[in-house]
Design an enzyme around this catalytic site. Structure first.
Site, PDB file in Angstrom:
ATOM      1  N   CYS A  57       0.902  -1.346  -0.361  1.00 25.60           N
ATOM      2  CA  CYS A  57       0.277  -0.073   0.030  1.00 25.60           C
ATOM      3  C   CYS A  57       0.786   1.423   0.094  1.00 25.60           C
ATOM      4  CB  CYS A  57      -1.391   0.183   1.183  1.00 25.60           C
ATOM      5  SG  CYS A  57      -1.845   1.423   1.619  1.00 25.60           S
ATOM      6  N   CYS A  61       0.445   4.838   6.633  1.00 24.48           N
ATOM      7  CA  CYS A  61      -0.069   4.951   7.889  1.00 24.48           C
ATOM      8  C   CYS A  61       0.710   4.282   9.273  1.00 24.48           C
ATOM      9  CB  CYS A  61      -1.127   3.762   7.978  1.00 24.48           C
ATOM     10  SG  CYS A  61      -2.415   4.322   6.723  1.00 24.48           S
ATOM     11  N   CYS A  64       0.606   0.178  10.171  1.00 20.79           N
ATOM     12  CA  CYS A  64       0.364  -0.486   9.597  1.00 20.79           C
ATOM     13  C   CYS A  64       0.787  -2.008   8.866  1.00 20.79           C
ATOM     14  CB  CYS A  64      -0.420   0.034   8.251  1.00 20.79           C
ATOM     15  SG  CYS A  64      -1.826  -1.515   7.070  1.00 20.79           S
ATOM     16  N   CYS A 101     -16.341  -9.162   5.775  1.00 22.41           N
ATOM     17  CA  CYS A 101     -15.770  -7.786   5.684  1.00 22.41           C
ATOM     18  C   CYS A 101     -14.524  -8.097   4.397  1.00 22.41           C
ATOM     19  CB  CYS A 101     -15.172  -7.337   6.683  1.00 22.41           C
ATOM     20  SG  CYS A 101     -16.569  -6.958   8.397  1.00 22.41           S
ATOM     21  N   CYS A 132     -19.031  -5.566   4.138  1.00 22.06           N
ATOM     22  CA  CYS A 132     -18.451  -4.948   4.454  1.00 22.06           C
ATOM     23  C   CYS A 132     -17.657  -4.767   3.585  1.00 22.06           C
ATOM     24  CB  CYS A 132     -18.195  -4.853   5.768  1.00 22.06           C
ATOM     25  SG  CYS A 132     -17.353  -3.240   6.269  1.00 22.06           S
ATOM     26  N   CYS A 192     -18.733   1.870   8.339  1.00 19.75           N
ATOM     27  CA  CYS A 192     -18.071   1.260   9.732  1.00 19.75           C
ATOM     28  C   CYS A 192     -17.346   2.030  10.194  1.00 19.75           C
ATOM     29  CB  CYS A 192     -17.606   0.266   9.179  1.00 19.75           C
ATOM     30  SG  CYS A 192     -16.825   0.013  10.630  1.00 19.75           S
ATOM     31  N   ARG A 264     -17.832  -1.912  17.756  1.00 20.85           N
ATOM     32  CA  ARG A 264     -16.832  -3.045  17.775  1.00 20.85           C
ATOM     33  C   ARG A 264     -15.159  -3.196  18.356  1.00 20.85           C
ATOM     34  NH1 ARG A 264     -16.783  -3.760  12.459  1.00 20.85           N
ATOM     35  NH2 ARG A 264     -18.796  -4.471  12.687  1.00 20.85           N
TER      36      ARG A 264
END
Ligand code: SAM
Ligand code: DTB
Ligand code: SF4
Length: 328
Positions: A57, A61, A64, A101, A132, A192, A264
């Site tokens: 990616c 972040c 991550c 998801c 999702c 979400c 959650r």
């Protein structure tokens, strides 16, 4: 619903701090009242994740495993083929998950991938699961196509408070995140949206995140609270974990500030005892991820989860999608 537990969009930092600082039994008592105003307090919603495109990616972040900026040992893959996704969705259904998801490690969804992702969504939906997806930033028109394919929820987290955000990621802004959330909402998708704790942020940053989430109107239907899963090779690998009782307090404040949302207990359950997870469920969390894997890291196994729910006298919630379709 009593007026006291109607969703509000104008929470202040002073109010959030005062909630957090209450004696724990008063805080949990109020969180239970908020939960009971909107939900069956004995039902826990369960989702199962699948990484449909892992690693490589372009975003940075700091938490991550999948960012190409850090050497984490995660191998980049191509978009998973339909059969494998359907096998995983079948497994999710067998695990009692109501929602499936699909996560892709993309900075943003490319038009050339939309059709293939839409096929995955419609086939999973046809299995009677809620759907999702978390696919990065959205361009105009994409959310509408996902919605038409049968997508129920779009996951896109704000991650932390606005002030701390630039310490965590610099390749996009907080407002970029809000822009994608608005596109998803405008297309009729449920949201979400939540964040991560244990990234070195202050309590005000954590409460700042909840205030931002509460400003969204309507509130996100689903609010994942992740405890950082430290990933070797990322800048946050050595971040100090958040205190267990503070985790319970934060869940309770989230329940009170976002009373009608599923809260959650998300990533990080592997680092929590079953007693701590039970406390979080008492404090108003009413959802978690099932299945042995999150995206790139392990998750609590099915047997442990069933045992915990049994011990608490709780049950998993049936998929709402099935109920809606049956009613139509
Ligand atoms: N690329 C998409 C995006 O960022 O929107 C979707 C995938 S991303 C992995 C989904 C969310 O998982 C992140 O926003 C973050 O809140 C959470 N997450 C990722 N890595 C994590 C970690 N190591 N510990 C806890 N939560 C994590
Ligand atoms: C969310 O808030 N947490 C999930 C889901 N949304 C996509 C992801 C957790 C990822 C944990 C780290 C990993 O497995 O790579
Ligand atoms: Fe990419 Fe999402 Fe990971 Fe950020 S959280 S690096 S956007 S996969």
């Amino acid at each position: 619903m009593t007026r006291a537990h109607a969703p509000r969009h104008d929470w202040t930092l002073a109010e959030a701090r005062a909630l957090f600082a209450r004696p724990l039994n008063d805080l949990v008592f109020e969180a239970q009242a908020a939960l009971r105003a909107h939900f069956d307090p004995h039902a826990v919603q369960t989702s199962q994740l699948l990484s449909i495109k892992t690693g490589g990616c372009a975003e940075n972040c700091g938490y991550c495993a999948q960012s190409s900026h850090f050497d984490t040992g995660v191998k980049a893959t191509k978009l998973t083929i339909l059969d494998e996704v359907l096998d995983a969705a079948r497994d999710a259904k067998a695990n009692g998950a109501s929602r499936f998801c699909m996560g892709a490690a993309w900075r943003s969804l490319k038009d050339r991938d939309v059709e293939r992702v839409c096929t995955l969504i419609s086939e999973v939906k046809a299995m009677g699961l809620e759907t999702c997806a978390t696919l990065g930033m959205l361009e105009p028109g994409q959310a509408e196509r996902l919605q038409a394919a049968g997508l129920d929820y779009y996951n896109h987290n704000l991650d932390t408070g606005r002030d701390y955000y630039p310490q965590i990621v610099t390749t996009r802004t907080y407002d970029d995140r809000l822009d994608t959330l608005a596109k998803a909402r405008d297309a009729g998708l449920k949201l979400c949206c939540g964040g991560i704790v244990g990234m070195g942020e202050s309590l005000d940053d954590q409460l700042g995140l909840l205030i931002e989430l509460a400003q969204l109107s309507p509130h996100p239907e689903s609010v994942p609270i992740n405890r950082l899963v430290p990933i070797a090779g990322t800048p946050l690998a050595g971040a100090a974990p958040i205190d267990d009782i503070d985790t319970v307090r934060l869940i309770a404040v989230a329940r009170i500030m976002l009373p009608a949302s599923y809260v959650r207990l998300s990533a990080g359950r592997e680092s929590m005892s079953r007693e701590l997870q039970a406390l979080c469920l008492l404090a108003g969390a009413n959802s978690f991820f099932v299945g042995g894997r999150l995206l790139t890291t392990p998750n609590a196994g099915e047997d442990e989860d069933s045992a915990l729910l049994r011990a608490m006298g709780f049950a998993t919630e049936a998929p709402r999608v099935g109920q809606l379709e049956a009613a139509e």
